[in-house]
Scaffold this motif. Sequence first.
Motif, PDB file in Angstrom:
ATOM      1  N   THR A  22      10.077 -27.104  35.250  1.00  0.00           N
ATOM      2  CA  THR A  22      10.974 -26.913  36.405  1.00  0.00           C
ATOM      3  C   THR A  22      12.283 -26.260  35.963  1.00  0.00           C
ATOM      4  N   SER A  61       5.620 -34.468  28.238  1.00  0.00           N
ATOM      5  CA  SER A  61       4.336 -34.344  28.909  1.00  0.00           C
ATOM      6  C   SER A  61       3.915 -35.650  29.573  1.00  0.00           C
ATOM      7  N   ASP A 116      18.610 -40.172  26.934  1.00  0.00           N
ATOM      8  CA  ASP A 116      17.448 -40.990  27.238  1.00  0.00           C
ATOM      9  C   ASP A 116      17.808 -42.139  28.177  1.00  0.00           C
ATOM     10  N   LYS A 123      11.268 -45.458  26.319  1.00  0.00           N
ATOM     11  CA  LYS A 123      11.802 -44.328  27.081  1.00  0.00           C
ATOM     12  C   LYS A 123      11.085 -44.160  28.416  1.00  0.00           C
ATOM     13  N   VAL A 127      16.475 -36.359  29.795  1.00  0.00           N
ATOM     14  CA  VAL A 127      17.278 -35.315  30.453  1.00  0.00           C
ATOM     15  C   VAL A 127      17.393 -34.114  29.527  1.00  0.00           C
ATOM     16  N   LEU A 128      17.252 -32.938  30.106  1.00  0.00           N
ATOM     17  CA  LEU A 128      17.447 -31.687  29.355  1.00  0.00           C
ATOM     18  C   LEU A 128      18.325 -30.767  30.188  1.00  0.00           C
ATOM     19  N   ALA A 140      15.352 -33.332  34.532  1.00  0.00           N
ATOM     20  CA  ALA A 140      15.060 -34.733  34.226  1.00  0.00           C
ATOM     21  C   ALA A 140      13.595 -35.012  34.505  1.00  0.00           C
TER      22      ALA A 140
HETATM   23  C1  BT5 Z   1      13.886 -35.167  26.411  1.00  0.00           C
HETATM   24  O1  BT5 Z   1      13.824 -34.492  25.226  1.00  0.00           O
HETATM   25  O2  BT5 Z   1      13.749 -36.347  26.545  1.00  0.00           O
HETATM   26  C2  BT5 Z   1      14.137 -34.268  27.611  1.00  0.00           C
HETATM   27  C3  BT5 Z   1      12.979 -34.296  28.581  1.00  0.00           C
HETATM   28  C4  BT5 Z   1      13.299 -33.440  29.775  1.00  0.00           C
HETATM   29  C5  BT5 Z   1      12.112 -33.251  30.648  1.00  0.00           C
HETATM   30  C6  BT5 Z   1      12.506 -32.574  31.948  1.00  0.00           C
HETATM   31  S1  BT5 Z   1      11.207 -32.567  33.100  1.00  0.00           S
HETATM   32  C7  BT5 Z   1      12.033 -31.443  34.097  1.00  0.00           C
HETATM   33  C8  BT5 Z   1      12.712 -30.458  33.165  1.00  0.00           C
HETATM   34  N1  BT5 Z   1      11.860 -29.346  32.838  1.00  0.00           N
HETATM   35  C9  BT5 Z   1      11.556 -29.317  31.533  1.00  0.00           C
HETATM   36  O3  BT5 Z   1      10.825 -28.466  30.981  1.00  0.00           O
HETATM   37  N2  BT5 Z   1      12.153 -30.347  30.905  1.00  0.00           N
HETATM   38  C10 BT5 Z   1      12.953 -31.123  31.818  1.00  0.00           C
HETATM   39  P1  BT5 Z   1      13.827 -35.184  23.786  1.00  0.00           P
HETATM   40  O4  BT5 Z   1      14.976 -36.122  23.672  1.00  0.00           O
HETATM   41  O5  BT5 Z   1      13.741 -34.046  22.863  1.00  0.00           O
HETATM   42  O6  BT5 Z   1      12.535 -36.040  23.758  1.00  0.00           O
HETATM   43  C11 BT5 Z   1      11.262 -35.466  23.638  1.00  0.00           C
HETATM   44  C12 BT5 Z   1      10.343 -36.519  23.047  1.00  0.00           C
HETATM   45  O7  BT5 Z   1      10.084 -37.549  24.023  1.00  0.00           O
HETATM   46  C13 BT5 Z   1       8.984 -36.018  22.648  1.00  0.00           C
HETATM   47  O8  BT5 Z   1       9.004 -35.479  21.360  1.00  0.00           O
HETATM   48  C14 BT5 Z   1       8.119 -37.284  22.726  1.00  0.00           C
HETATM   49  O9  BT5 Z   1       8.295 -38.077  21.568  1.00  0.00           O
HETATM   50  C15 BT5 Z   1       8.763 -38.037  23.861  1.00  0.00           C
HETATM   51  N3  BT5 Z   1       8.054 -37.848  25.122  1.00  0.00           N
HETATM   52  C16 BT5 Z   1       7.331 -36.789  25.557  1.00  0.00           C
HETATM   53  N4  BT5 Z   1       6.873 -36.993  26.800  1.00  0.00           N
HETATM   54  C17 BT5 Z   1       7.334 -38.213  27.184  1.00  0.00           C
HETATM   55  C18 BT5 Z   1       7.200 -39.012  28.356  1.00  0.00           C
HETATM   56  N5  BT5 Z   1       6.550 -38.584  29.442  1.00  0.00           N
HETATM   57  N6  BT5 Z   1       7.803 -40.222  28.362  1.00  0.00           N
HETATM   58  C19 BT5 Z   1       8.504 -40.675  27.305  1.00  0.00           C
HETATM   59  N7  BT5 Z   1       8.654 -39.980  26.165  1.00  0.00           N
HETATM   60  C20 BT5 Z   1       8.084 -38.765  26.115  1.00  0.00           C
END
Ligand code: BT5
Length: 256
Positions: A22, A61, A116, A123, A127-128, A140
């Motif tokens: 997104t 994912s 987070d 988790k 948030v990104l 998010a």
């Molecule tokens: C984050 O990164 O936590 C940011 C995630 C942001 C996702 C949103 S969805 C809408 C928007 N569009 C995008 O493409 N992204 C944003 P980080 O702190 O780097 O954490 C990533 C790590 O979280 C991964 O390496 C996994 O270990 C873990 N992870 C992956 N999928 C997960 C899930 N569904 N639930 C919990 N942990 C997860």
Amino acid sequence: VAFPRSSALAARLVILTEATSTNDELAARVARDPVADWPEFSVIVTDNQTSGRGRLGRTWSAPPGTMLATSVLLRPTAAGIHDADALGWIPLIAGLAMVRAVRELGVDAELKWPNDVLVHGRKLSGVLCEAATGTVIVGAGINLTLTAEQLPVPTATSLAIEGADADADAVLAGYLSRLRDLYGSFAVAGGDAGASGVRDAVSAACATLGRSVRVERPAGEPLAGEAVALDGSGRLVVHADGRHTAVSAGDVIHLR
Ligand code: BT5
């Protein structure tokens, strides 16, 4: 999935049955279309994100239909925020908005610096935020209905696993209303986190403060010490080896 409550809170809400990311989808549309088509607080949402991104090249994912992925467009410069350092608060504001939305559902959520949302150390949401000239895209992801078997990593959890009702529109509306309020007061104060109350509110919800932590930084040695405060631009201040270091990016491990 229909989003009537969320629609009422967004300047514009685009619901996609599927998206790569997104954040990427919103960035591409904002770059392509006239500015007027994408006012501040335009929102894209899907429950089927196929190439979700985390920070530092990581992936985010979940199986289709189990996780809400959303991106919100902010236009901080136009909203009166002219200090680039202030933008460091935006991911924290988004995380706090999600914490509050989740707490309203009866789940004991807390914020882990920088991005987070954790429930009992697991988790639930990440948030990104991605900035371009004049815009910040606030992405998010929040796990709604994943079962334990569906979790992408063992350190994750979902609203369903935590025993909460995971209605997508209610979750998104709860998040958007808090994001709008928090960001609104922040922008009215010109991005001053102290004057707007954002610094106190984020600090109060941030489980990282007061903890022993190890911080893995994108560049440089890991830092082990005590997380003592958030500075004026939302950086984590760590007391280690007798001095204070402010960290702007990195991964934090809560040691105890
Ligand atoms: C984050 O990164 O936590 C940011 C995630 C942001 C996702 C949103 S969805 C809408 C928007 N569009 C995008 O493409 N992204 C944003 P980080 O702190 O780097 O954490 C990533 C790590 O979280 C991964 O390496 C996994 O270990 C873990 N992870 C992956 N999928 C997960 C899930 N569904 N639930 C919990 N942990 C997860």
